[in-house]
Write a protein that holds these residues in place. Structure first.
Motif, PDB file in Angstrom:
ATOM      1  N   ASN A 103       0.656  -1.199  -0.002  1.00  0.00           N
ATOM      2  CA  ASN A 103      -0.003  -0.089  -0.114  1.00  0.00           C
ATOM      3  C   ASN A 103       0.813   1.067  -0.097  1.00  0.00           C
ATOM      4  N   LYS A 104       2.062   1.140  -0.342  1.00  0.00           N
ATOM      5  CA  LYS A 104       3.077   2.294  -0.380  1.00  0.00           C
ATOM      6  C   LYS A 104       3.077   3.149  -1.795  1.00  0.00           C
ATOM      7  N   SER A 156       1.743   5.130 -23.484  1.00  0.00           N
ATOM      8  CA  SER A 156       2.439   4.199 -23.623  1.00  0.00           C
ATOM      9  C   SER A 156       3.625   4.139 -22.478  1.00  0.00           C
ATOM     10  N   ILE A 157       3.203   4.838 -21.377  1.00  0.00           N
ATOM     11  CA  ILE A 157       4.164   5.026 -20.304  1.00  0.00           C
ATOM     12  C   ILE A 157       3.216   4.436 -19.090  1.00  0.00           C
ATOM     13  N   ILE A 158       4.014   3.819 -18.339  1.00  0.00           N
ATOM     14  CA  ILE A 158       3.711   3.281 -16.721  1.00  0.00           C
ATOM     15  C   ILE A 158       4.166   4.587 -15.722  1.00  0.00           C
ATOM     16  N   VAL A 159       3.414   5.270 -15.018  1.00  0.00           N
ATOM     17  CA  VAL A 159       3.515   6.083 -13.901  1.00  0.00           C
ATOM     18  C   VAL A 159       3.675   5.417 -12.527  1.00  0.00           C
ATOM     19  N   MET A 160       4.629   5.610 -11.855  1.00  0.00           N
ATOM     20  CA  MET A 160       4.511   5.046 -10.320  1.00  0.00           C
ATOM     21  C   MET A 160       4.438   6.139  -9.470  1.00  0.00           C
ATOM     22  N   GLU A 196       2.296  10.774  -0.616  1.00  0.00           N
ATOM     23  CA  GLU A 196       2.416  12.090  -1.277  1.00  0.00           C
ATOM     24  C   GLU A 196       1.466  12.124  -2.288  1.00  0.00           C
ATOM     25  N   LEU A 197       0.902  11.150  -3.068  1.00  0.00           N
ATOM     26  CA  LEU A 197       0.176  11.187  -4.249  1.00  0.00           C
ATOM     27  C   LEU A 197       0.749  12.140  -5.348  1.00  0.00           C
ATOM     28  N   MET A 198       1.867  11.867  -5.498  1.00  0.00           N
ATOM     29  CA  MET A 198       3.007  12.060  -6.384  1.00  0.00           C
ATOM     30  C   MET A 198       3.679  11.027  -7.242  1.00  0.00           C
TER      31      MET A 198
END
Length: 215
Positions: free
Chosen positions: A107-108, A117-121, A126-128
């Motif tokens: 849950n981190k 075409s991108i994966i964002v982590m 922080e929700l950033m």
């Protein structure tokens, strides 16, 4: 005792459905992506009906079931407070529609994949955004953390399956296929990935195979 419930169908069918982690609530969206319905499972009673101005896609509860994360065609992640299912936050995650979302077991962190075409982590607290993964120019259909959160498996709007290292931020392994892949899912206890697609035999008929790979 096993009970079956038959609920009145939504006007346009169902697009996506998910349970919360405690298993006492589930949410589903209409096929057109304009509406969401949340139900209490033990009593099978509606909790809330929400209409959206933008088409929504995949959604998932965080591991504490305190929030519901919803992706949409504007590239946003809408976060609802599950105590009343009112919107509590909105993240501008992508410039184009987001197809999928997955929240890590700890849950981190959570990840989204989109048409860009991108994966964002993202950092859950922080929700950033904290990292971006990319290899192909094809849109991403599905992305998921592995059990130990060291890898991300990704399926594109194409044939291959990519594995990214979370620590390094780059692809480390690719499964090459001649067939379109549609679905993938990690095992909850081991780094075993199941995936499936349009496998065909020598006669051109679909075989419906499920592939397993262990990292």
């Amino acid at each position: 005792m096993l009970k079956f419930f038959i609920q009145k169908k939504t006007k346009n069918g169902i697009r996506h459905i998910t349970f919360n982690n405690s298993g006492i609530q589930f949410a589903y969206s209409s096929r057109d992506g304009n509406s969401m319905f949340i139900y209490d499972l033990p009593n099978f009673k509606p909790i809330k009906h929400i209409d959206f101005k933008t088409q929504i896609n995949e959604f998932e509860f965080n591991k504490s079931d305190s929030k519901l994360f919803i992706t949409d065609d504007n590239g946003h992640i809408n976060i609802l407070n599950t105590s009343n299912y009112d919107e509590m936050n909105m993240i501008e995650g992508h410039f184009f529609p987001i197809n999928c979302i997955n929240i890590s077991k700890s849950n981190k962190s959570f990840i989204t994949g989109g048409i860009d075409s991108i994966i964002v982590m993202y950092d859950m607290k922080e929700l950033m955004s904290s990292k971006i993964f990319k290899r192909s120019e094809q849109c991403i259909k599905k992305c998921q953390f592995s059990y130990d959160e060291k890898f991300i498996a990704c399926i594109y709007d194409g044939t291959n399956v990519d594995f990214f290292s979370v620590e390094l931020g780059c692809p480390v392994f690719t499964i090459y296929s001649d067939n379109t892949e549609y679905w993938n899912k990690w095992n909850n206890k081991n780094n075993i990935l199941a995936y499936s697609g349009e496998d065909k035999n020598n006669h051109g008929s679909e075989e419906g195979n499920i592939h397993l790979i262990r990292l």
